[in-house]
Design an enzyme around this catalytic site. Structure first.
Site, PDB file in Angstrom:
ATOM      1  N   VAL A 185      39.114  41.031  39.381  1.00 21.46           N
ATOM      2  CA  VAL A 185      38.325  41.234  40.593  1.00 21.46           C
ATOM      3  C   VAL A 185      38.216  39.961  41.429  1.00 21.46           C
ATOM      4  CG1 VAL A 185      36.998  43.211  39.761  1.00 21.46           C
ATOM      5  CG2 VAL A 185      36.213  40.899  39.221  1.00 21.46           C
ATOM      6  N   LYS A 186      39.283  39.185  41.474  1.00 21.02           N
ATOM      7  CA  LYS A 186      39.299  38.023  42.349  1.00 21.02           C
ATOM      8  C   LYS A 186      40.151  38.306  43.579  1.00 21.02           C
ATOM      9  CE  LYS A 186      36.601  35.224  40.084  1.00 21.02           C
ATOM     10  NZ  LYS A 186      36.147  36.122  39.014  1.00 21.02           N
ATOM     11  N   THR A 187      40.103  37.388  44.549  1.00 20.43           N
ATOM     12  CA  THR A 187      40.800  37.582  45.823  1.00 20.43           C
ATOM     13  C   THR A 187      42.263  37.928  45.597  1.00 20.43           C
ATOM     14  OG1 THR A 187      39.303  35.966  46.801  1.00 20.43           O
ATOM     15  CG2 THR A 187      41.284  36.535  48.062  1.00 20.43           C
TER      16      THR A 187
END
Length: 394
Positions: A185-187
């Protein structure tokens, strides 16, 4: 932080490149891998994007922090200044290094307050780890000046802020090293992964060694011919994870562009809401816009706003009650609960984590809410989101 929203044929192609060779390990097997070195290619691209001299991939953002701390010479008995608003991995990595996390206040940037660092320094202080939280920057120029003046290592935790910058310079490039997370769930996501950037070749070399059991990687195709200049551990990333991230990294500008557009629309609509103030951004143009963070006048109003936003279909994070990201709920640290005795417990003079109260941070976190900015919102979704926010907060 939603890179996963843009999965498509690019990620599939990169992963299939790896599967077709059968080589999932990032080192060696040159004859079988058909020229595919996904981790190495990712590292070169990350360095080029951020303007760093060197980059190294690890198995996670936590592994990146642990590796960078070791490579920067931070270890047993050292004290490291960290913020109380971060993901638990920041202080966990310090503890894994055998060092002692010392908490200092945040300001309305939601990051370390450079004006509060002096009070946290002791004769054992070795480093400062500012965390660029929720997609935007700390007052990193002031923090860097402080570290330079005091002779302290500056190590940036930019795990949540890939694509963000300060005055045209990418976050992660101000310190001796900078760390990113590429988890689910990171960029930009690798599924699981992390990265380190640095302009110091010695730091890079130690990162490369430490994350792979101390291998010097000078033995050529025969890993058994490598020497081991230092002791290390296994924080390697796999070629499969690197392949996913490589395709994602090509989409970084697109991701940040969409986030900035969506965030600006919601923020503009909120500007007339009485009592709402926004997080301080030292450089608004450098915000990666993964979150829209704002403050309500009181704790009660923040709690009510969080409830009303959720009821209206616009949920947000109320960090003060979050178990992962704020000191208030870190009971495992306060009660020193480990699977076994931790090396830093031998230091004999630990801070009183159970009794620690940071008044300025408390005042800010009680009132702070953050709304995630998604990539997949259509124009209709945006209209509905804005109306939901106005209905909840007006």
């Amino acid at each position: 932080m939603p890179g996963f929203e843009l999965f498509s044929d690019e990620e599939r192609k990169q992963v299939n490149d790896v599967l077709e060779t059968g080589v999932l390990f990032r080192y060696g097997f040159e004859g079988a891998r058909n020229g595919h070195f996904k981790a190495l290619e990712f590292e070169k691209k990350l360095a080029r994007i951020t303007g760093a001299g060197f980059s190294h991939l690890c198995a996670s953002g936590t592994a990146a922090l642990c590796t960078a701390l070791a490579a920067c010479g931070i270890g047993a008995g050292d004290e490291v200044i960290v913020p109380p608003f971060t993901f638990v991995a920041t202080f966990e990595a310090v503890i894994q290094a055998g060092a002692v996390p010392v908490f200092a206040d945040i300001d309305q940037t939601l990051c370390l307050d450079p004006d509060r660092l002096e009070a946290a320094v002791t004769s054992r202080t070795k480093a400062v780890v500012p965390v660029h939280m929720c997609g935007a920057m700390a007052r990193i120029d002031e923090i860097k000046n402080f570290c330079d003046k005091k002779g302290l290592v500056l190590l940036e935790d930019a795990c949540q802020s890939l694509g963000a910058s300060f005055k045209g310079r990418h976050l992660g490039t101000f310190g001796k090293a900078g760390c990113f997370s590429f988890d689910a769930v990171k960029t930009v996501t690798c599924g699981e992964g992390g990265g380190i950037i640095t302009n110091d070749q010695d730091v890079y070399t130690r990162c490369h060694q430490y994350a792979d059991h101390g291998h010097d990687h000078l033995g050529g195709p025969d890993r058994g011919a490598d020497d081991h200049p230092i002791m290390g551990t296994n924080y390697r990333i796999s070629e499969l994870n690197a392949a996913v991230g490589l395709a994602q990294l090509d989409k970084l500008d697109r991701i940040v562009g969409i986030q900035r557009k969506n965030k600006a629309a919601i923020k503009d609509a909120m500007k007339e809401i009485k009592g709402v103030t926004f997080r301080e951004l030292p450089d608004p143009d450098g915000d990666s816009a993964t979150f829209l963070s704002f403050l309500m006048p009181t704790q009660d109003q923040a709690g009510q706003a969080a409830k009303k936003l959720a009821e209206n279909g616009a949920p947000c994070a109320y960090w003060y009650e979050n178990n992962w990201h704020y000191l208030k709920k870190w009971h495992h640290l306060k009660e020193m609960k480990g699977a076994a005795r931790l090396p830093f417990e031998l230091s004999g003079d630990l801070p009183d984590y159970a009794g620690l109260v940071l008044v300025q941070s408390e005042e800010i976190m009680k009132r702070t809410l953050s709304m995630q900015i998604m990539l997949s919102w259509s124009a209709d979704d945006m209209d509905k989101r804005i109306q939901a926010v106005l209905n909840a907060l007006k």
